[in-house]
Write a protein that holds these residues in place. Structure first.
Motif, mmCIF file in Angstrom:
data_model
loop_
_atom_site.group_PDB
_atom_site.id
_atom_site.type_symbol
_atom_site.label_atom_id
_atom_site.label_comp_id
_atom_site.label_asym_id
_atom_site.label_seq_id
_atom_site.Cartn_x
_atom_site.Cartn_y
_atom_site.Cartn_z
ATOM 1 N N LEU A 130 -39.414 10.505 29.203
ATOM 2 C CA LEU A 130 -38.384 9.553 28.803
ATOM 3 C C LEU A 130 -37.209 9.700 29.756
ATOM 4 C CD1 LEU A 130 -38.331 10.061 24.909
ATOM 5 C CD2 LEU A 130 -39.380 8.176 26.164
ATOM 6 N N SER A 131 -36.535 8.614 30.016
ATOM 7 C CA SER A 131 -35.318 8.710 30.825
ATOM 8 C C SER A 131 -34.261 9.477 30.034
ATOM 9 C CB SER A 131 -34.815 7.314 31.196
ATOM 10 O OG SER A 131 -34.505 6.577 30.022
ATOM 11 N N VAL A 132 -33.331 10.087 30.761
ATOM 12 C CA VAL A 132 -32.363 10.959 30.101
ATOM 13 C C VAL A 132 -31.463 10.181 29.148
ATOM 14 C CG1 VAL A 132 -30.647 10.749 31.950
ATOM 15 C CG2 VAL A 132 -30.714 12.819 30.543
ATOM 16 N N ASN A 133 -31.181 8.909 29.433
ATOM 17 C CA ASN A 133 -30.341 8.131 28.522
ATOM 18 C C ASN A 133 -31.085 7.758 27.243
ATOM 19 O OD1 ASN A 133 -32.032 6.450 29.948
ATOM 20 N ND2 ASN A 133 -30.662 4.691 29.840
ATOM 21 N N GLU A 134 -32.435 7.799 27.264
ATOM 22 C CA GLU A 134 -33.212 7.598 26.047
ATOM 23 C C GLU A 134 -33.317 8.881 25.244
ATOM 24 O OE1 GLU A 134 -36.527 4.250 26.998
ATOM 25 O OE2 GLU A 134 -36.710 6.093 28.140
ATOM 26 N N LEU A 135 -33.307 10.003 25.936
ATOM 27 C CA LEU A 135 -33.494 11.288 25.279
ATOM 28 C C LEU A 135 -32.226 11.775 24.582
ATOM 29 C CD1 LEU A 135 -35.748 13.396 24.935
ATOM 30 C CD2 LEU A 135 -34.831 14.567 26.940
ATOM 31 N N ILE A 136 -31.060 11.490 25.165
ATOM 32 C CA ILE A 136 -29.790 11.968 24.624
ATOM 33 C C ILE A 136 -29.086 10.806 23.926
ATOM 34 C CG2 ILE A 136 -27.555 13.003 25.175
ATOM 35 C CD1 ILE A 136 -28.804 14.300 27.589
ATOM 36 N N PRO A 137 -28.904 10.858 22.595
ATOM 37 C CA PRO A 137 -28.205 9.770 21.896
ATOM 38 C C PRO A 137 -26.767 9.618 22.399
ATOM 39 C CG PRO A 137 -29.357 11.210 20.344
ATOM 40 C CD PRO A 137 -29.391 11.889 21.666
ATOM 41 N N GLY A 138 -26.344 8.370 22.591
ATOM 42 C CA GLY A 138 -24.984 8.118 23.065
ATOM 43 C C GLY A 138 -24.736 8.699 24.440
ATOM 44 N N TYR A 139 -25.718 8.565 25.307
ATOM 45 C CA TYR A 139 -25.644 9.208 26.615
ATOM 46 C C TYR A 139 -24.485 8.684 27.448
ATOM 47 C CZ TYR A 139 -26.870 10.484 31.399
ATOM 48 O OH TYR A 139 -26.831 10.978 32.678
ATOM 49 N N GLU A 140 -23.806 9.611 28.115
ATOM 50 C CA GLU A 140 -22.775 9.299 29.097
ATOM 51 C C GLU A 140 -23.165 9.964 30.421
ATOM 52 O OE1 GLU A 140 -19.082 10.635 27.595
ATOM 53 O OE2 GLU A 140 -19.001 9.176 25.949
ATOM 54 N N PRO A 141 -22.770 9.396 31.538
ATOM 55 C CA PRO A 141 -23.145 9.966 32.834
ATOM 56 C C PRO A 141 -22.833 11.454 32.928
ATOM 57 C CG PRO A 141 -22.116 7.831 33.152
ATOM 58 C CD PRO A 141 -21.973 8.162 31.694
ATOM 59 N N ARG A 142 -23.830 12.206 33.427
ATOM 60 C CA ARG A 142 -23.743 13.653 33.651
ATOM 61 C C ARG A 142 -23.654 14.445 32.348
ATOM 62 N NH1 ARG A 142 -22.806 14.644 38.977
ATOM 63 N NH2 ARG A 142 -22.064 16.762 38.575
ATOM 64 N N ALA A 143 -24.002 13.810 31.230
ATOM 65 C CA ALA A 143 -23.984 14.542 29.960
ATOM 66 C C ALA A 143 -25.000 15.680 29.960
ATOM 67 C CB ALA A 143 -24.265 13.576 28.811
ATOM 68 N N GLU A 144 -26.086 15.523 30.742
ATOM 69 C CA GLU A 144 -27.109 16.569 30.756
ATOM 70 C C GLU A 144 -26.595 17.875 31.349
ATOM 71 O OE1 GLU A 144 -27.629 14.121 34.540
ATOM 72 O OE2 GLU A 144 -27.140 13.809 32.428
ATOM 73 N N LEU A 145 -25.518 17.802 32.166
ATOM 74 C CA LEU A 145 -24.979 19.015 32.772
ATOM 75 C C LEU A 145 -24.187 19.852 31.771
ATOM 76 C CD1 LEU A 145 -23.822 17.594 36.222
ATOM 77 C CD2 LEU A 145 -26.009 18.615 35.593
ATOM 78 N N LYS A 146 -23.899 19.291 30.602
ATOM 79 C CA LYS A 146 -23.159 20.016 29.575
ATOM 80 C C LYS A 146 -24.080 20.698 28.563
ATOM 81 C CE LYS A 146 -19.414 16.613 29.909
ATOM 82 N NZ LYS A 146 -18.599 15.615 29.169
ATOM 83 N N LEU A 147 -25.381 20.501 28.707
ATOM 84 C CA LEU A 147 -26.331 21.090 27.771
ATOM 85 C C LEU A 147 -26.548 22.571 28.082
ATOM 86 C CD1 LEU A 147 -29.022 18.255 27.760
ATOM 87 C CD2 LEU A 147 -27.279 18.691 26.024
ATOM 88 N N PRO A 148 -26.961 23.362 27.091
ATOM 89 C CA PRO A 148 -27.321 24.760 27.363
ATOM 90 C C PRO A 148 -28.451 24.836 28.377
ATOM 91 C CG PRO A 148 -27.140 24.364 24.996
ATOM 92 C CD PRO A 148 -27.076 23.021 25.659
ATOM 93 N N GLU A 149 -28.384 25.816 29.250
ATOM 94 C CA GLU A 149 -29.372 25.934 30.315
ATOM 95 C C GLU A 149 -30.461 26.924 29.921
ATOM 96 O OE1 GLU A 149 -29.655 27.175 35.068
ATOM 97 O OE2 GLU A 149 -27.713 26.970 34.072
ATOM 98 N N ALA A 150 -31.702 26.488 30.029
ATOM 99 C CA ALA A 150 -32.842 27.364 29.741
ATOM 100 C C ALA A 150 -33.166 28.210 30.967
ATOM 101 C CB ALA A 150 -34.054 26.531 29.330
ATOM 102 N N LYS A 151 -33.606 29.420 30.744
ATOM 103 C CA LYS A 151 -33.977 30.326 31.828
ATOM 104 C C LYS A 151 -35.492 30.402 31.920
ATOM 105 C CE LYS A 151 -29.695 31.439 32.672
ATOM 106 N NZ LYS A 151 -29.013 30.990 33.901
ATOM 107 N N VAL A 152 -36.001 30.363 33.144
ATOM 108 C CA VAL A 152 -37.439 30.421 33.362
ATOM 109 C C VAL A 152 -37.905 31.864 33.286
ATOM 110 C CG1 VAL A 152 -39.321 29.885 34.944
ATOM 111 C CG2 VAL A 152 -37.348 28.373 34.794
ATOM 112 N N GLY A 153 -38.948 32.096 32.480
ATOM 113 C CA GLY A 153 -39.500 33.431 32.361
ATOM 114 C C GLY A 153 -40.573 33.696 33.399
ATOM 115 N N GLU A 154 -41.431 34.664 33.105
ATOM 116 C CA GLU A 154 -42.481 35.026 34.039
ATOM 117 C C GLU A 154 -43.514 33.908 34.138
ATOM 118 O OE1 GLU A 154 -45.853 38.555 34.621
ATOM 119 O OE2 GLU A 154 -44.412 38.607 32.954
ATOM 120 N N VAL A 155 -43.937 33.611 35.355
ATOM 121 C CA VAL A 155 -44.927 32.566 35.596
ATOM 122 C C VAL A 155 -46.322 33.178 35.509
ATOM 123 C CG1 VAL A 155 -45.776 30.842 37.217
ATOM 124 C CG2 VAL A 155 -43.318 31.305 37.050
#
Length: 220
Positions: free
Chosen positions: A141-166
């Motif tokens: 899904l596009s990011v504006n569909e995924l985040i309700p009431g999306y505003e530009p660069r809103a995804e940069l304010k979300l908590p960041e997930a850390k990648v574990g062992e591959v």
């Protein structure tokens, strides 16, 4: 996101002045630079890329790279912008009019911006991100569909997930063994080889039976 960079050593190509590089994955390269092995060197190269090891080379850019000593300090040519170009295999070919760069091999520095994935954290963590299947269908899904009431660069304010062992799954290990070859094609070849072996065994057995019968018959 800031760019990441990686420098990959070369392997000799099939032609003089040709060098090959394997990035290990299809990286969306935005800029690249040839690192020459010796100082006070200037060399023009033609750069090409391909997605698979057996694919055809696609021209990317022609540029001149240098490594010089000036006023006691070493300077190198900057990276050449090529726009996002996703490919795993790269080659550089020295201009035939240029003198050889020496016996040592050059290196290739590539720069890219890592992809960002925004997802809904449904259920308990940890979450699993599967990748590396070229036959997987897109489900996004596009990011504006995924985040309700999306505003530009809103995804940069979300908590960041850390990648574990591959880790590598059984399917991933199989793909590492056979590469990008379609599994259906491998199955077809296996069936054909098995059929040829079966026919050979049947022909050999029939020949032995005919010989045994011929030896038992009276001769005039």
């Amino acid at each position: 996101a800031p760019r990441l960079s990686r420098t990959v050593a070369a392997s000799p190509g099939t032609q003089p002045g040709e060098y090959l590089f394997d990035l290990g994955a299809g990286v969306p390269v935005e800029a690249l630079r040839v690192v020459l092995p010796a100082v006070n060197s200037v060399a023009p190269f033609t750069v090409a890329s391909r997605e698979s090891e057996k694919g055809s080379w696609q021209p990317v850019v022609s540029a001149t790279f240098y490594r010089l000593i000036r006023d006691g300090a070493e300077i190198q040519s900057p990276a050449v912008e090529i726009g996002p170009r996703r490919a795993r295999y790269w080659s550089i070919r020295l201009d035939p009019r240029s003198p050889p760069i020496g016996d040592a091999l050059p290196a290739l520095e590539v720069q890219w911006r890592p992809a960002q994935i925004v997802f809904v954290a449904r259920g308990d963590q940890p979450y699993r991100l599967a990748f590396g299947n070229p036959e997987a269908r897109a489900a996004i899904l596009s990011v504006n569909e995924l985040i309700p009431g999306y505003e530009p660069r809103a995804e940069l304010k979300l908590p960041e997930a850390k990648v574990g062992e591959v880790s590598t799954t059984a399917e991933g290990a199989w793909r590492r063994l056979v590469g990008d070859t379609n599994p259906r094609k491998l199955v077809l070849w296996a069936v054909l080889v098995a059929a040829v072996l079966a026919l050979g065994w049947m022909a050999s057995r029939l020949r032995r039976e005919m010989r045994s019968r011929g030896e038992g018959e009276p001769r005039g």
